[in-house]
Design an enzyme around this catalytic site. Structure first.
Site, PDB file in Angstrom:
ATOM      1  N   ASP A  45       1.638   9.005  -4.831  1.00  0.00           N
ATOM      2  CA  ASP A  45       3.058   9.262  -3.642  1.00  0.00           C
ATOM      3  C   ASP A  45       4.246   8.734  -4.230  1.00  0.00           C
ATOM      4  OD1 ASP A  45       0.940   7.258  -3.083  1.00  0.00           O
ATOM      5  OD2 ASP A  45       1.367   7.764  -1.335  1.00  0.00           O
ATOM      6  N   GLU A 114      -5.849   6.723   0.220  1.00  0.00           N
ATOM      7  CA  GLU A 114      -6.521   4.991   0.156  1.00  0.00           C
ATOM      8  C   GLU A 114      -6.996   4.861   1.790  1.00  0.00           C
ATOM      9  OE1 GLU A 114      -1.993   3.670   0.759  1.00  0.00           O
ATOM     10  OE2 GLU A 114      -2.122   4.586  -1.433  1.00  0.00           O
ATOM     11  N   GLU A 181      -5.896  -1.637  -6.945  1.00  0.00           N
ATOM     12  CA  GLU A 181      -5.109  -1.667  -6.908  1.00  0.00           C
ATOM     13  C   GLU A 181      -4.215  -3.188  -6.736  1.00  0.00           C
ATOM     14  OE1 GLU A 181      -1.241   1.035  -5.626  1.00  0.00           O
ATOM     15  OE2 GLU A 181       0.031  -1.000  -5.973  1.00  0.00           O
TER      16      GLU A 181
HETATM   17  N1  MHF Z   1       6.944   2.821 -10.326  1.00  0.00           N
HETATM   18  C1  MHF Z   1       6.593   2.759  -9.357  1.00  0.00           C
HETATM   19  N2  MHF Z   1       5.353   1.456 -10.104  1.00  0.00           N
HETATM   20  C2  MHF Z   1       4.608   1.179  -8.500  1.00  0.00           C
HETATM   21  O1  MHF Z   1       3.267   0.985  -9.888  1.00  0.00           O
HETATM   22  C3  MHF Z   1       3.817   1.859  -7.852  1.00  0.00           C
HETATM   23  C4  MHF Z   1       5.252   2.264  -7.376  1.00  0.00           C
HETATM   24  N3  MHF Z   1       5.794   2.409  -8.328  1.00  0.00           N
HETATM   25  N4  MHF Z   1       4.999   3.208  -6.045  1.00  0.00           N
HETATM   26  C5  MHF Z   1       3.674   2.896  -5.065  1.00  0.00           C
HETATM   27  C6  MHF Z   1       3.267   1.294  -5.415  1.00  0.00           C
HETATM   28  C7  MHF Z   1       4.045   0.066  -4.420  1.00  0.00           C
HETATM   29  N5  MHF Z   1       3.473  -0.484  -6.492  1.00  0.00           N
HETATM   30  C8  MHF Z   1       3.527  -2.396  -6.496  1.00  0.00           C
HETATM   31  C9  MHF Z   1       5.198  -2.836  -6.513  1.00  0.00           C
HETATM   32  C10 MHF Z   1       5.038  -4.273  -6.249  1.00  0.00           C
HETATM   33  C11 MHF Z   1       4.051  -4.967  -6.330  1.00  0.00           C
HETATM   34  C12 MHF Z   1       4.845  -6.681  -7.247  1.00  0.00           C
HETATM   35  O2  MHF Z   1       6.138  -6.313  -7.265  1.00  0.00           O
HETATM   36  N6  MHF Z   1       3.192  -6.864  -7.157  1.00  0.00           N
HETATM   37  C13 MHF Z   1       3.541  -8.672  -7.063  1.00  0.00           C
HETATM   38  C14 MHF Z   1       2.360  -9.266  -7.034  1.00  0.00           C
HETATM   39  C15 MHF Z   1       2.979 -10.671  -6.037  1.00  0.00           C
HETATM   40  C16 MHF Z   1       1.651 -11.290  -5.467  1.00  0.00           C
HETATM   41  O3  MHF Z   1       1.086 -11.096  -4.693  1.00  0.00           O
HETATM   42  O4  MHF Z   1       1.583 -12.240  -6.222  1.00  0.00           O
HETATM   43  C17 MHF Z   1       3.465  -8.955  -8.844  1.00  0.00           C
HETATM   44  O5  MHF Z   1       4.230 -10.072  -8.792  1.00  0.00           O
HETATM   45  O6  MHF Z   1       3.736  -8.277  -9.644  1.00  0.00           O
HETATM   46  C18 MHF Z   1       3.240  -4.209  -6.992  1.00  0.00           C
HETATM   47  C19 MHF Z   1       2.414  -3.005  -6.788  1.00  0.00           C
HETATM   48  C20 MHF Z   1       2.307   0.457  -6.983  1.00  0.00           C
HETATM   49  N7  MHF Z   1       2.740   1.210  -6.728  1.00  0.00           N
HETATM   50  C1  KIV Z   2       0.086   3.345  -8.444  1.00  0.00           C
HETATM   51  C2  KIV Z   2      -1.144   4.868  -8.259  1.00  0.00           C
HETATM   52  C3  KIV Z   2      -2.300   4.106  -8.802  1.00  0.00           C
HETATM   53  C4  KIV Z   2      -0.187   5.560  -7.388  1.00  0.00           C
HETATM   54  O1  KIV Z   2      -1.343   5.724  -6.544  1.00  0.00           O
HETATM   55  C5  KIV Z   2       0.499   6.616  -6.981  1.00  0.00           C
HETATM   56  O2  KIV Z   2       1.352   6.586  -8.341  1.00  0.00           O
HETATM   57  O3  KIV Z   2       1.178   6.898  -5.993  1.00  0.00           O
HETATM   58 MG    MG Z   3      -0.340   6.272  -4.541  1.00  0.00          MG
END
Ligand code: MHF
Ligand code: KIV
Ligand code: MG
Length: 264
Positions: A45, A114, A181
């Site tokens: 998604d 999820e 994740e």
């Molecule tokens: N292009 C894309 N890649 C993805 O992996 C992804 C999506 N879209 N859309 C749905 C979700 C959203 N996701 C995400 C988006 C941002 C972070 C992120 O920036 N996390 C911080 C963590 C901060 C913390 O709590 O320490 C990081 O620095 O990685 C993580 C998962 C994973 N999924």
């Molecule tokens: C990031 C992965 C695990 C996902 O659920 C997605 O692409 O939607």
């Molecule tokens: Mg997903």
């Protein structure tokens, strides 16, 4: 490639071999990814963000996922095709069964949902009807409004134990695969050791049985800041097929993820 099934993934786990997974949304990339030997393709998604331009995955419909699943199924050369159950598609048991049925009829081999331990009942109903389920735990992006952002989960001892316990509960309920994740490495390791089924990680450290990334992220085709767990595989290669093969190889030989992609 020899057709990948859930049994294939189980055998890989038993043998201590890693496997890879990428998101796929169309037939051409599906063909490329499966030809590279990537074991699992996910119609995520995340397409709501990378294809449709939304700022979360919440607007994605079952019909959106079904359409892209059909496209991916047509290009597939042997990977296991997994389709995401989008936001609220399991609002009731009946809707969950009908919607999972639509995704299976669109060409998925399994669905991903999820949630936490409360998914057990739904997973039991799906599996007894022939729908294998991957339970997605940890950072579940459909909960972004509840979490207040895309934040690492399972950081306290209590939160970590809850994820481990939920994984066991959902495997007991019939889950065929667990996806984790954004959790600390140690949580990824403990869940992978605790459950008999394959565990796929994204930002869950190097110990999980499989690794998944969003296709656009690993090709460096992004709209700004990316998560810590993302690696751009185009920088060391000269073509998209080579980057996909390199990702697969680095997962297989456990050089991806490196420490810089992990949460301690
Ligand atoms: N292009 C894309 N890649 C993805 O992996 C992804 C999506 N879209 N859309 C749905 C979700 C959203 N996701 C995400 C988006 C941002 C972070 C992120 O920036 N996390 C911080 C963590 C901060 C913390 O709590 O320490 C990081 O620095 O990685 C993580 C998962 C994973 N999924
Ligand atoms: C990031 C992965 C695990 C996902 O659920 C997605 O692409 O939607
Ligand atoms: Mg997903």
């Amino acid at each position: 490639m020899k057709t990948v099934t859930i049994s294939t993934l189980n055998k890989l786990k038993q043998a201590g071999e890693k496997f890879s997974c990428l998101t796929a949304y169309d037939a051409t990339f599906s063909s490329q990814i499966s030809t590279a030997g990537v074991e699992v393709m996910l119609i995520g998604d995340s397409l709501g963000m990378v294809l449709q331009g939304h700022d979360s995955t919440l607007p994605v419909s079952v019909d959106d996922i079904a359409y892209h699943t059909q496209c991916v199924a047509r290009g597939n050369k042997g990977s296991l095709v997994m389709a995401d159950m989008p936001f609220m598609s399991n609002a009731s048991m009946e809707q969950m069964l009908i919607n999972a049925g639509k995704l299976m009829q669109a060409g998925a081999h399994m669905v991903k949902i999820e949630g936490e331990a409360w998914l057990a009942e739904g997973i039991r109903e799906l599996t007894r009807r022939g729908v294998p389920v991957c339970a997605h735990l940890g950072l579940t992006p459909q909960m972004v409004n509840q979490f207040g952002g895309y934040k690492v989960q399972g950081k306290t001892e209590e939160a970590a134990q809850a994820i481990i316990a939920a994984s066991q509960t959902l495997v007991d309920a019939g889950a065929s695969v667990i996806l984790l994740e954004c959790v600390p490495n140690e949580v990824g390791r403990l869940v992978t050791e605790a459950v008999q089924v394959p565990v796929i990680g994204i930002g869950a450290g190097p110990y999980t049985d499989g690794q998944v990334l969003v296709l656009h992220d690993m090709l460096g085709v992004t709209m700004g800041r990316t998560a810590r767990f993302v690696k751009n595989f185009m920088t060391e290669t000269d073509s998209i097929p080579a980057a996909i093969s390199r990702f697969h190889q680095e997962v297989k030989d456990n050089t991806f993820p490196a420490e810089e992609h992990c949460f301690q």
